[in-house]
Write a protein that holds these residues in place. Sequence first.
Motif, PDB file in Angstrom:
ATOM      1  N   ALA A 182      11.018  12.183   5.645  1.00 34.48           N
ATOM      2  CA  ALA A 182      10.472  10.911   5.184  1.00 34.48           C
ATOM      3  C   ALA A 182      10.864  10.630   3.738  1.00 34.48           C
ATOM      4  O   ALA A 182      11.238   9.500   3.387  1.00 34.48           O
ATOM      5  N   LEU A 183      10.805  11.642   2.871  1.00 35.21           N
ATOM      6  CA  LEU A 183      11.191  11.446   1.479  1.00 35.21           C
ATOM      7  C   LEU A 183      12.673  11.095   1.363  1.00 35.21           C
ATOM      8  O   LEU A 183      13.059  10.259   0.538  1.00 35.21           O
ATOM      9  N   GLY A 184      13.497  11.730   2.196  1.00 38.94           N
ATOM     10  CA  GLY A 184      14.924  11.411   2.191  1.00 38.94           C
ATOM     11  C   GLY A 184      15.175   9.985   2.630  1.00 38.94           C
ATOM     12  O   GLY A 184      15.956   9.254   2.005  1.00 38.94           O
ATOM     13  N   ILE A 185      14.500   9.565   3.703  1.00 39.21           N
ATOM     14  CA  ILE A 185      14.659   8.199   4.208  1.00 39.21           C
ATOM     15  C   ILE A 185      14.177   7.179   3.177  1.00 39.21           C
ATOM     16  O   ILE A 185      14.865   6.197   2.860  1.00 39.21           O
ATOM     17  N   VAL A 186      12.974   7.388   2.652  1.00 38.35           N
ATOM     18  CA  VAL A 186      12.401   6.435   1.702  1.00 38.35           C
ATOM     19  C   VAL A 186      13.208   6.407   0.407  1.00 38.35           C
ATOM     20  O   VAL A 186      13.512   5.344  -0.136  1.00 38.35           O
ATOM     21  N   GLY A 187      13.585   7.594  -0.099  1.00 40.64           N
ATOM     22  CA  GLY A 187      14.341   7.663  -1.344  1.00 40.64           C
ATOM     23  C   GLY A 187      15.685   6.976  -1.246  1.00 40.64           C
ATOM     24  O   GLY A 187      16.041   6.154  -2.104  1.00 40.64           O
ATOM     25  N   THR A 188      16.438   7.281  -0.193  1.00 34.33           N
ATOM     26  CA  THR A 188      17.756   6.651  -0.050  1.00 34.33           C
ATOM     27  C   THR A 188      17.624   5.172   0.306  1.00 34.33           C
ATOM     28  O   THR A 188      18.472   4.360  -0.067  1.00 34.33           O
ATOM     29  N   GLY A 189      16.550   4.822   1.011  1.00 34.96           N
ATOM     30  CA  GLY A 189      16.330   3.414   1.331  1.00 34.96           C
ATOM     31  C   GLY A 189      16.065   2.596   0.081  1.00 34.96           C
ATOM     32  O   GLY A 189      16.610   1.499  -0.095  1.00 34.96           O
ATOM     33  N   LEU A 190      15.231   3.131  -0.817  1.00 34.55           N
ATOM     34  CA  LEU A 190      14.940   2.422  -2.058  1.00 34.55           C
ATOM     35  C   LEU A 190      16.165   2.323  -2.956  1.00 34.55           C
ATOM     36  O   LEU A 190      16.262   1.421  -3.790  1.00 34.55           O
ATOM     37  N   LEU A 191      17.100   3.254  -2.797  1.00 34.54           N
ATOM     38  CA  LEU A 191      18.350   3.177  -3.544  1.00 34.54           C
ATOM     39  C   LEU A 191      19.338   2.222  -2.885  1.00 34.54           C
ATOM     40  O   LEU A 191      20.060   1.489  -3.563  1.00 34.54           O
ATOM     41  N   ALA A 192      19.363   2.210  -1.531  1.00 32.42           N
ATOM     42  CA  ALA A 192      20.362   1.417  -0.807  1.00 32.42           C
ATOM     43  C   ALA A 192      20.012  -0.062  -0.739  1.00 32.42           C
ATOM     44  O   ALA A 192      20.911  -0.913  -0.790  1.00 32.42           O
ATOM     45  N   ILE A 193      18.741  -0.400  -0.619  1.00 29.98           N
ATOM     46  CA  ILE A 193      18.365  -1.810  -0.474  1.00 29.98           C
ATOM     47  C   ILE A 193      18.807  -2.645  -1.676  1.00 29.98           C
ATOM     48  O   ILE A 193      19.330  -3.759  -1.506  1.00 29.98           O
ATOM     49  N   PRO A 194      18.647  -2.157  -2.921  1.00 35.55           N
ATOM     50  CA  PRO A 194      19.197  -2.929  -4.043  1.00 35.55           C
ATOM     51  C   PRO A 194      20.704  -3.120  -3.947  1.00 35.55           C
ATOM     52  O   PRO A 194      21.225  -4.178  -4.335  1.00 35.55           O
ATOM     53  N   VAL A 195      21.420  -2.119  -3.439  1.00 36.79           N
ATOM     54  CA  VAL A 195      22.875  -2.247  -3.297  1.00 36.79           C
ATOM     55  C   VAL A 195      23.210  -3.279  -2.227  1.00 36.79           C
ATOM     56  O   VAL A 195      24.103  -4.113  -2.399  1.00 36.79           O
ATOM     57  N   LEU A 196      22.492  -3.244  -1.110  1.00 39.48           N
ATOM     58  CA  LEU A 196      22.731  -4.196  -0.025  1.00 39.48           C
ATOM     59  C   LEU A 196      22.416  -5.626  -0.467  1.00 39.48           C
ATOM     60  O   LEU A 196      23.239  -6.537  -0.318  1.00 39.48           O
ATOM     61  N   ALA A 197      21.213  -5.822  -1.004  1.00 41.87           N
ATOM     62  CA  ALA A 197      20.828  -7.162  -1.448  1.00 41.87           C
ATOM     63  C   ALA A 197      21.675  -7.601  -2.640  1.00 41.87           C
ATOM     64  O   ALA A 197      22.085  -8.763  -2.737  1.00 41.87           O
ATOM     65  N   GLY A 198      21.960  -6.659  -3.540  1.00 44.61           N
ATOM     66  CA  GLY A 198      22.751  -6.986  -4.723  1.00 44.61           C
ATOM     67  C   GLY A 198      24.175  -7.367  -4.387  1.00 44.61           C
ATOM     68  O   GLY A 198      24.726  -8.324  -4.959  1.00 44.61           O
ATOM     69  N   SER A 199      24.809  -6.641  -3.464  1.00 46.89           N
ATOM     70  CA  SER A 199      26.191  -6.965  -3.103  1.00 46.89           C
ATOM     71  C   SER A 199      26.273  -8.335  -2.447  1.00 46.89           C
ATOM     72  O   SER A 199      27.231  -9.089  -2.663  1.00 46.89           O
TER      73      SER A 199
END
Length: 435
Positions: free
Chosen positions: A307-324
Amino acid sequence: MIDPAPDGTPKVQRLETFRLRGFFKTLGPGLITGASDDDPSGIGTYSQAGAQLGYGIGWTMLLTFPLMVAIQEISGRVGRVTGHGIAGNVCRHYSGGLLAVIVMLLFTANTINIAADLAAMADATKLLIGGPALFYVVAFGTISVLAQIFFDYKRYVSVLKWLTLCLFAYVGALAAAKVDWGQAAAGVLIPHLAWSSTYLTTIVAILGTTISPYLFFWQASQEAEEERIDPHKKPLIKTPQDAPQEFQRIRADTIIGMAFSNLIALAIIITAAATLHASGKTDIETSAQAAEALRPIAGPFAEWIFALGIVGTGLLAIPVLAGSAAYAVGEGRRWPVGLARKPKQAVAFYSVLALSAVLGIALNFAPINPISALYWSAVINGVLAVPVMVLLMLIARRRDAMHRFVVRGPLHWLGWLSTAAMGVSVVAMAVGYLL
Protein backbone atom coordinates in the motif's frame (compact mmCIF):
# COMPACT_ATOMS: atom_id res chain seq x y z
CA MET A 1 47.78 22.35 -10.40
CA ILE A 2 45.89 22.51 -7.09
CA ASP A 3 45.54 25.93 -5.49
CA PRO A 4 46.40 26.02 -1.79
CA ALA A 5 44.03 27.20 0.91
CA PRO A 6 44.89 30.30 2.96
CA ASP A 7 46.68 28.11 5.52
CA GLY A 8 48.75 26.46 2.82
CA THR A 9 46.94 23.10 2.74
CA PRO A 10 45.71 21.71 -0.58
CA LYS A 11 42.00 21.89 -1.49
CA VAL A 12 41.82 18.38 -2.88
CA GLN A 13 39.11 17.09 -0.55
CA ARG A 14 36.89 20.18 -0.90
CA LEU A 15 37.05 20.01 -4.68
CA GLU A 16 36.05 16.33 -4.81
CA THR A 17 33.16 16.85 -2.38
CA PHE A 18 31.87 19.78 -4.42
CA ARG A 19 31.94 17.77 -7.62
CA LEU A 20 30.09 14.88 -6.03
CA ARG A 21 27.39 17.16 -4.73
CA GLY A 22 27.23 18.89 -8.08
CA PHE A 23 26.72 15.56 -9.84
CA PHE A 24 23.76 14.60 -7.70
CA LYS A 25 22.23 18.06 -8.06
CA THR A 26 22.21 17.62 -11.83
CA LEU A 27 20.00 14.52 -11.53
CA GLY A 28 16.52 15.91 -12.04
CA PRO A 29 14.08 15.38 -14.92
CA GLY A 30 15.48 11.96 -15.89
CA LEU A 31 15.58 10.63 -12.34
CA ILE A 32 12.05 11.87 -11.54
CA THR A 33 10.81 10.47 -14.84
CA GLY A 34 12.28 7.05 -14.02
CA ALA A 35 10.79 7.07 -10.52
CA SER A 36 7.34 8.06 -11.77
CA ASP A 37 7.54 5.36 -14.46
CA ASP A 38 7.03 2.76 -11.71
CA ASP A 39 3.64 4.25 -10.87
CA PRO A 40 0.66 2.15 -9.74
CA SER A 41 -0.02 1.39 -13.41
CA GLY A 42 3.49 -0.03 -13.73
CA ILE A 43 3.26 -2.02 -10.49
CA GLY A 44 -0.08 -3.49 -11.53
CA THR A 45 1.12 -4.30 -15.05
CA TYR A 46 4.39 -5.93 -13.94
CA SER A 47 2.62 -7.93 -11.21
CA GLN A 48 -0.01 -9.09 -13.69
CA ALA A 49 2.66 -9.99 -16.27
CA GLY A 50 4.71 -12.02 -13.78
CA ALA A 51 1.61 -13.77 -12.44
CA GLN A 52 0.28 -14.62 -15.91
CA LEU A 53 3.46 -15.46 -17.81
CA GLY A 54 6.05 -16.28 -15.15
CA TYR A 55 9.77 -15.80 -15.66
CA GLY A 56 9.46 -15.95 -19.44
CA ILE A 57 8.45 -12.29 -19.72
CA GLY A 58 11.57 -10.93 -18.00
CA TRP A 59 13.37 -10.37 -21.32
CA THR A 60 11.19 -7.35 -21.98
CA MET A 61 13.06 -5.41 -19.26
CA LEU A 62 16.40 -6.07 -20.91
CA LEU A 63 14.95 -5.03 -24.28
CA THR A 64 13.22 -1.88 -23.08
CA PHE A 65 16.16 -0.43 -21.13
CA PRO A 66 18.26 0.86 -24.07
CA LEU A 67 15.10 1.78 -25.98
CA MET A 68 13.60 3.87 -23.19
CA VAL A 69 16.97 5.50 -22.45
CA ALA A 70 17.29 6.53 -26.10
CA ILE A 71 13.80 7.96 -26.48
CA GLN A 72 13.93 9.78 -23.13
CA GLU A 73 17.37 11.22 -23.88
CA ILE A 74 16.07 12.50 -27.21
CA SER A 75 13.11 14.08 -25.39
CA GLY A 76 15.47 15.78 -22.96
CA ARG A 77 17.69 17.04 -25.78
CA VAL A 78 14.75 18.52 -27.67
CA GLY A 79 13.69 20.47 -24.59
CA ARG A 80 17.20 21.63 -23.70
CA VAL A 81 18.23 22.61 -27.22
CA THR A 82 15.07 24.47 -28.23
CA GLY A 83 13.84 25.78 -24.89
CA HIS A 84 10.40 24.30 -25.66
CA GLY A 85 8.68 21.01 -24.86
CA ILE A 86 7.37 18.62 -27.49
CA ALA A 87 4.04 20.41 -27.92
CA GLY A 88 5.84 23.76 -28.08
CA ASN A 89 7.93 22.47 -30.98
CA VAL A 90 4.98 20.86 -32.76
CA CYS A 91 2.99 24.11 -32.73
CA ARG A 92 5.97 25.91 -34.29
CA HIS A 93 6.78 23.41 -37.04
CA TYR A 94 3.61 21.41 -37.81
CA SER A 95 -0.07 22.04 -38.41
CA GLY A 96 -2.46 23.01 -35.67
CA GLY A 97 -4.68 20.06 -36.54
CA LEU A 98 -1.90 17.55 -35.92
CA LEU A 99 -1.08 19.20 -32.60
CA ALA A 100 -4.74 19.16 -31.56
CA VAL A 101 -5.03 15.41 -32.22
CA ILE A 102 -1.82 14.56 -30.35
CA VAL A 103 -2.70 16.75 -27.36
CA MET A 104 -6.26 15.40 -27.20
CA LEU A 105 -5.01 11.80 -27.23
CA LEU A 106 -2.38 12.56 -24.58
CA PHE A 107 -4.88 14.36 -22.36
CA THR A 108 -7.32 11.43 -22.67
CA ALA A 109 -4.67 8.77 -21.98
CA ASN A 110 -3.28 10.69 -19.02
CA THR A 111 -6.73 11.23 -17.53
CA ILE A 112 -7.49 7.50 -17.78
CA ASN A 113 -4.10 6.74 -16.24
CA ILE A 114 -4.79 9.16 -13.38
CA ALA A 115 -8.16 7.48 -12.80
CA ALA A 116 -6.52 4.05 -12.71
CA ASP A 117 -3.76 5.22 -10.38
CA LEU A 118 -6.26 6.84 -7.99
CA ALA A 119 -8.38 3.68 -8.00
CA ALA A 120 -5.35 1.55 -7.11
CA MET A 121 -4.26 3.97 -4.37
CA ALA A 122 -7.76 3.91 -2.90
CA ASP A 123 -7.97 0.12 -3.16
CA ALA A 124 -4.62 -0.27 -1.42
CA THR A 125 -5.63 2.12 1.37
CA LYS A 126 -8.94 0.33 1.83
CA LEU A 127 -7.01 -2.93 2.14
CA LEU A 128 -5.24 -1.51 5.19
CA ILE A 129 -7.78 0.55 7.08
CA GLY A 130 -11.12 -0.13 5.43
CA GLY A 131 -13.56 2.64 4.59
CA PRO A 132 -15.11 3.82 1.31
CA ALA A 133 -12.74 3.65 -1.65
CA LEU A 134 -14.35 6.66 -3.37
CA PHE A 135 -13.53 8.83 -0.38
CA TYR A 136 -9.84 7.95 -0.77
CA VAL A 137 -10.03 8.62 -4.52
CA VAL A 138 -11.32 12.14 -3.90
CA ALA A 139 -8.86 12.74 -1.06
CA PHE A 140 -5.76 11.60 -2.98
CA GLY A 141 -6.82 13.44 -6.12
CA THR A 142 -7.51 16.66 -4.22
CA ILE A 143 -4.22 16.45 -2.30
CA SER A 144 -2.27 15.92 -5.52
CA VAL A 145 -3.86 18.93 -7.25
CA LEU A 146 -3.53 21.29 -4.30
CA ALA A 147 0.07 20.24 -3.71
CA GLN A 148 1.00 21.01 -7.32
CA ILE A 149 -0.70 24.39 -7.29
CA PHE A 150 0.25 25.73 -3.87
CA PHE A 151 3.36 23.85 -2.71
CA ASP A 152 6.93 24.20 -3.91
CA TYR A 153 7.12 21.30 -6.37
CA LYS A 154 10.76 20.41 -5.79
CA ARG A 155 10.20 20.03 -2.06
CA TYR A 156 7.04 18.05 -2.71
CA VAL A 157 8.88 15.58 -4.94
CA SER A 158 11.85 15.28 -2.58
CA VAL A 159 9.48 14.08 0.17
CA LEU A 160 7.58 11.68 -2.06
CA LYS A 161 10.74 10.07 -3.43
CA TRP A 162 11.35 8.63 0.03
CA LEU A 163 8.05 6.76 -0.22
CA THR A 164 9.16 5.14 -3.47
CA LEU A 165 11.87 3.35 -1.47
CA CYS A 166 9.09 0.98 -0.42
CA LEU A 167 9.40 -0.46 -3.92
CA PHE A 168 12.80 -1.85 -2.97
CA ALA A 169 10.85 -4.40 -0.93
CA TYR A 170 10.44 -6.23 -4.24
CA VAL A 171 14.23 -6.34 -4.58
CA GLY A 172 14.52 -7.69 -1.05
CA ALA A 173 11.78 -10.23 -1.74
CA LEU A 174 14.03 -11.86 -4.34
CA ALA A 175 16.35 -12.97 -1.55
CA ALA A 176 13.53 -14.51 0.47
CA ALA A 177 11.32 -15.92 -2.29
CA LYS A 178 12.02 -19.34 -3.74
CA VAL A 179 13.22 -18.06 -7.10
CA ASP A 180 14.38 -20.51 -9.73
CA TRP A 181 17.34 -18.38 -10.76
CA GLY A 182 18.11 -20.55 -13.77
CA GLN A 183 14.66 -19.96 -15.20
CA ALA A 184 14.72 -16.30 -14.14
CA ALA A 185 18.04 -15.75 -15.95
CA ALA A 186 16.76 -17.57 -19.03
CA GLY A 187 13.62 -15.43 -18.96
CA VAL A 188 15.73 -12.26 -18.98
CA LEU A 189 18.35 -13.33 -21.51
CA ILE A 190 16.32 -15.45 -23.95
CA PRO A 191 13.29 -13.82 -25.59
CA HIS A 192 10.22 -16.01 -25.48
CA LEU A 193 7.33 -15.22 -27.80
CA ALA A 194 3.87 -16.73 -27.97
CA TRP A 195 1.30 -15.94 -30.66
CA SER A 196 -1.76 -15.26 -28.56
CA SER A 197 -3.81 -12.13 -27.99
CA THR A 198 -3.21 -12.32 -24.22
CA TYR A 199 0.56 -12.56 -24.57
CA LEU A 200 0.80 -9.81 -27.19
CA THR A 201 -1.48 -7.51 -25.20
CA THR A 202 0.75 -8.03 -22.17
CA ILE A 203 3.79 -7.09 -24.27
CA VAL A 204 2.06 -3.87 -25.35
CA ALA A 205 1.07 -3.16 -21.74
CA ILE A 206 4.67 -3.61 -20.56
CA LEU A 207 6.04 -1.42 -23.34
CA GLY A 208 3.28 1.12 -22.73
CA THR A 209 4.04 1.43 -19.03
CA THR A 210 7.83 1.66 -19.53
CA ILE A 211 7.89 3.79 -22.69
CA SER A 212 4.94 6.09 -22.01
CA PRO A 213 4.01 9.24 -23.98
CA TYR A 214 3.54 11.36 -20.87
CA LEU A 215 7.17 10.67 -19.92
CA PHE A 216 8.41 12.13 -23.24
CA PHE A 217 6.38 15.30 -22.77
CA TRP A 218 7.35 15.59 -19.12
CA GLN A 219 11.12 15.27 -19.56
CA ALA A 220 11.25 17.67 -22.52
CA SER A 221 9.10 20.25 -20.73
CA GLN A 222 11.07 19.93 -17.49
CA GLU A 223 14.35 20.56 -19.32
CA ALA A 224 12.78 23.68 -20.82
CA GLU A 225 11.34 24.64 -17.41
CA GLU A 226 14.67 24.36 -15.59
CA GLU A 227 16.24 26.41 -18.34
CA ARG A 228 13.59 29.10 -17.93
CA ILE A 229 14.00 29.48 -14.15
CA ASP A 230 17.83 29.31 -14.19
CA PRO A 231 19.24 32.72 -15.22
CA HIS A 232 22.52 31.06 -16.21
CA LYS A 233 20.86 28.76 -18.78
CA LYS A 234 19.69 29.55 -22.29
CA PRO A 235 18.53 27.26 -25.14
CA LEU A 236 21.56 25.48 -26.59
CA ILE A 237 20.80 26.93 -30.01
CA LYS A 238 21.85 30.25 -28.39
CA THR A 239 24.71 28.87 -26.24
CA PRO A 240 26.20 26.00 -28.26
CA GLN A 241 29.36 26.00 -26.14
CA ASP A 242 27.34 24.50 -23.27
CA ALA A 243 26.14 21.53 -25.34
CA PRO A 244 28.80 18.89 -24.48
CA GLN A 245 28.35 19.33 -20.73
CA GLU A 246 24.55 19.52 -20.94
CA PHE A 247 24.23 16.45 -23.18
CA GLN A 248 26.47 14.52 -20.80
CA ARG A 249 24.26 15.54 -17.87
CA ILE A 250 21.06 14.59 -19.69
CA ARG A 251 22.49 11.18 -20.61
CA ALA A 252 23.69 10.39 -17.08
CA ASP A 253 20.40 11.62 -15.58
CA THR A 254 18.36 9.52 -18.01
CA ILE A 255 20.43 6.34 -17.68
CA ILE A 256 20.26 6.44 -13.87
CA GLY A 257 16.53 7.14 -13.86
CA MET A 258 15.69 4.41 -16.37
CA ALA A 259 18.01 1.89 -14.67
CA PHE A 260 16.19 2.48 -11.39
CA SER A 261 12.86 2.04 -13.14
CA ASN A 262 13.79 -1.21 -14.87
CA LEU A 263 15.48 -2.72 -11.82
CA ILE A 264 12.29 -2.32 -9.79
CA ALA A 265 10.14 -3.54 -12.70
CA LEU A 266 12.24 -6.69 -13.15
CA ALA A 267 12.15 -7.36 -9.42
CA ILE A 268 8.34 -7.10 -9.42
CA ILE A 269 8.04 -9.48 -12.38
CA ILE A 270 10.37 -12.10 -10.90
CA THR A 271 8.79 -11.85 -7.45
CA ALA A 272 5.28 -12.25 -8.88
CA ALA A 273 6.46 -15.17 -11.02
CA ALA A 274 8.10 -16.93 -8.06
CA THR A 275 5.11 -16.47 -5.76
CA LEU A 276 1.84 -15.93 -7.59
CA HIS A 277 2.55 -17.75 -10.87
CA ALA A 278 4.27 -20.64 -9.09
CA SER A 279 1.20 -21.17 -6.88
CA GLY A 280 -1.22 -21.05 -9.83
CA LYS A 281 -2.54 -17.52 -9.20
CA THR A 282 -2.28 -16.19 -12.74
CA ASP A 283 -4.98 -13.54 -12.73
CA ILE A 284 -4.67 -10.64 -10.27
CA GLU A 285 -7.95 -8.85 -9.68
CA THR A 286 -7.37 -7.09 -6.35
CA SER A 287 -4.63 -5.26 -4.52
CA ALA A 288 -4.70 -7.94 -1.85
CA GLN A 289 -3.70 -10.57 -4.40
CA ALA A 290 -0.90 -8.37 -5.71
CA ALA A 291 0.31 -7.78 -2.15
CA GLU A 292 0.74 -11.53 -1.69
CA ALA A 293 3.88 -11.35 -3.83
CA LEU A 294 5.55 -9.55 -0.91
CA ARG A 295 4.65 -12.08 1.77
CA PRO A 296 7.96 -14.02 1.50
CA ILE A 297 9.81 -11.02 2.94
CA ALA A 298 7.15 -8.89 4.57
CA GLY A 299 4.86 -11.54 6.04
CA PRO A 300 1.84 -9.93 7.71
CA PHE A 301 3.23 -6.51 6.78
CA ALA A 302 2.94 -7.27 3.05
CA GLU A 303 -0.24 -5.22 2.72
CA TRP A 304 1.42 -2.23 4.39
CA ILE A 305 4.50 -2.39 2.17
CA PHE A 306 2.39 -2.80 -0.97
CA ALA A 307 0.00 0.00 0.00
CA LEU A 308 2.81 2.44 0.82
CA GLY A 309 4.48 1.66 -2.50
CA ILE A 310 1.24 2.18 -4.42
CA VAL A 311 0.30 5.39 -2.59
CA GLY A 312 3.85 6.80 -2.66
CA THR A 313 4.42 6.21 -6.36
CA GLY A 314 0.87 7.33 -7.14
CA LEU A 315 1.39 10.65 -5.39
CA LEU A 316 4.59 11.07 -7.38
CA ALA A 317 3.11 9.95 -10.73
CA ILE A 318 -0.16 11.90 -10.70
CA PRO A 319 1.63 15.29 -10.78
CA VAL A 320 3.68 14.02 -13.74
CA LEU A 321 0.58 12.78 -15.56
CA ALA A 322 -1.50 15.90 -14.93
CA GLY A 323 1.53 18.16 -15.41
CA SER A 324 2.56 16.66 -18.74
CA ALA A 325 -1.00 17.09 -20.04
CA ALA A 326 -1.02 20.72 -18.87
CA TYR A 327 2.39 21.36 -20.45
CA ALA A 328 1.18 19.87 -23.74
CA VAL A 329 -1.99 21.97 -23.86
CA GLY A 330 -0.33 25.13 -22.57
CA GLU A 331 2.71 24.98 -24.85
CA GLY A 332 0.48 24.24 -27.82
CA ARG A 333 -1.58 27.34 -27.02
CA ARG A 334 1.58 29.33 -26.16
CA TRP A 335 0.33 30.09 -22.65
CA PRO A 336 2.64 30.82 -19.71
CA VAL A 337 3.41 27.35 -18.34
CA GLY A 338 5.46 25.85 -15.54
CA LEU A 339 5.07 24.42 -12.05
CA ALA A 340 7.56 27.02 -10.83
CA ARG A 341 5.09 29.80 -11.70
CA LYS A 342 2.63 31.12 -9.15
CA PRO A 343 -1.03 30.24 -9.82
CA LYS A 344 -1.86 33.83 -10.83
CA GLN A 345 0.96 33.76 -13.40
CA ALA A 346 -0.33 30.65 -15.19
CA VAL A 347 -4.07 30.39 -14.56
CA ALA A 348 -4.86 28.48 -17.76
CA PHE A 349 -1.97 26.04 -17.25
CA TYR A 350 -3.06 25.15 -13.72
CA SER A 351 -6.71 24.97 -14.84
CA VAL A 352 -5.85 22.25 -17.37
CA LEU A 353 -3.80 20.43 -14.72
CA ALA A 354 -6.72 20.52 -12.29
CA LEU A 355 -9.22 19.51 -14.99
CA SER A 356 -7.21 16.38 -15.83
CA ALA A 357 -7.13 15.34 -12.17
CA VAL A 358 -10.82 16.15 -11.61
CA LEU A 359 -11.85 14.06 -14.62
CA GLY A 360 -9.62 11.25 -13.33
CA ILE A 361 -11.49 11.42 -10.03
CA ALA A 362 -14.86 11.44 -11.81
CA LEU A 363 -14.03 8.33 -13.84
CA ASN A 364 -13.77 6.37 -10.60
CA PHE A 365 -17.48 6.78 -10.02
CA ALA A 366 -17.97 4.31 -12.87
CA PRO A 367 -17.61 0.63 -11.87
CA ILE A 368 -13.99 -0.28 -12.64
CA ASN A 369 -11.62 -2.96 -11.42
CA PRO A 370 -8.51 -1.15 -10.13
CA ILE A 371 -5.95 -3.73 -11.27
CA SER A 372 -7.64 -4.20 -14.66
CA ALA A 373 -7.81 -0.43 -15.10
CA LEU A 374 -4.07 -0.16 -14.44
CA TYR A 375 -3.35 -2.87 -16.99
CA TRP A 376 -5.51 -1.41 -19.73
CA SER A 377 -4.29 2.13 -19.14
CA ALA A 378 -0.81 0.77 -19.92
CA VAL A 379 -2.15 -0.76 -23.14
CA ILE A 380 -3.66 2.61 -24.15
CA ASN A 381 -0.33 4.31 -23.49
CA GLY A 382 1.41 1.71 -25.64
CA VAL A 383 -0.87 2.41 -28.58
CA LEU A 384 -0.60 6.21 -28.21
CA ALA A 385 3.19 6.06 -27.88
CA VAL A 386 3.69 5.12 -31.54
CA PRO A 387 2.50 8.35 -33.24
CA VAL A 388 4.06 10.49 -30.50
CA MET A 389 7.44 8.76 -30.91
CA VAL A 390 7.33 9.21 -34.69
CA LEU A 391 6.63 12.91 -34.22
CA LEU A 392 9.41 13.25 -31.62
CA MET A 393 11.94 11.60 -33.94
CA LEU A 394 10.95 13.92 -36.78
CA ILE A 395 11.37 16.99 -34.56
CA ALA A 396 14.79 15.74 -33.42
CA ARG A 397 15.93 15.70 -37.06
CA ARG A 398 14.54 19.10 -38.05
CA ARG A 399 17.39 21.54 -38.62
CA ASP A 400 15.06 24.53 -38.24
CA ALA A 401 14.20 23.29 -34.74
CA MET A 402 17.45 21.69 -33.52
CA HIS A 403 19.91 23.69 -35.70
CA ARG A 404 23.37 22.12 -35.44
CA PHE A 405 22.18 19.72 -32.71
CA VAL A 406 19.95 17.46 -34.78
CA VAL A 407 20.09 13.95 -33.33
CA ARG A 408 22.48 11.76 -35.31
CA GLY A 409 24.36 8.49 -35.14
CA PRO A 410 23.59 5.59 -32.78
CA LEU A 411 21.15 7.64 -30.67
CA HIS A 412 19.12 8.48 -33.78
CA TRP A 413 18.92 4.87 -34.94
CA LEU A 414 18.20 3.60 -31.43
CA GLY A 415 15.34 6.08 -31.20
CA TRP A 416 13.84 4.77 -34.43
CA LEU A 417 14.40 1.17 -33.25
CA SER A 418 12.45 1.99 -30.10
CA THR A 419 9.66 3.46 -32.22
CA ALA A 420 9.64 0.44 -34.53
CA ALA A 421 9.54 -2.02 -31.61
CA MET A 422 6.53 -0.25 -30.14
CA GLY A 423 4.81 -0.11 -33.52
CA VAL A 424 5.39 -3.80 -34.29
CA SER A 425 4.04 -4.84 -30.89
CA VAL A 426 0.87 -2.78 -31.34
CA VAL A 427 0.27 -4.16 -34.85
CA ALA A 428 0.90 -7.72 -33.63
CA MET A 429 -1.58 -7.23 -30.79
CA ALA A 430 -4.24 -5.96 -33.23
CA VAL A 431 -3.64 -8.89 -35.62
CA GLY A 432 -3.78 -11.32 -32.71
CA TYR A 433 -7.23 -10.07 -31.75
CA LEU A 434 -8.49 -10.14 -35.33
CA LEU A 435 -7.34 -13.73 -35.77
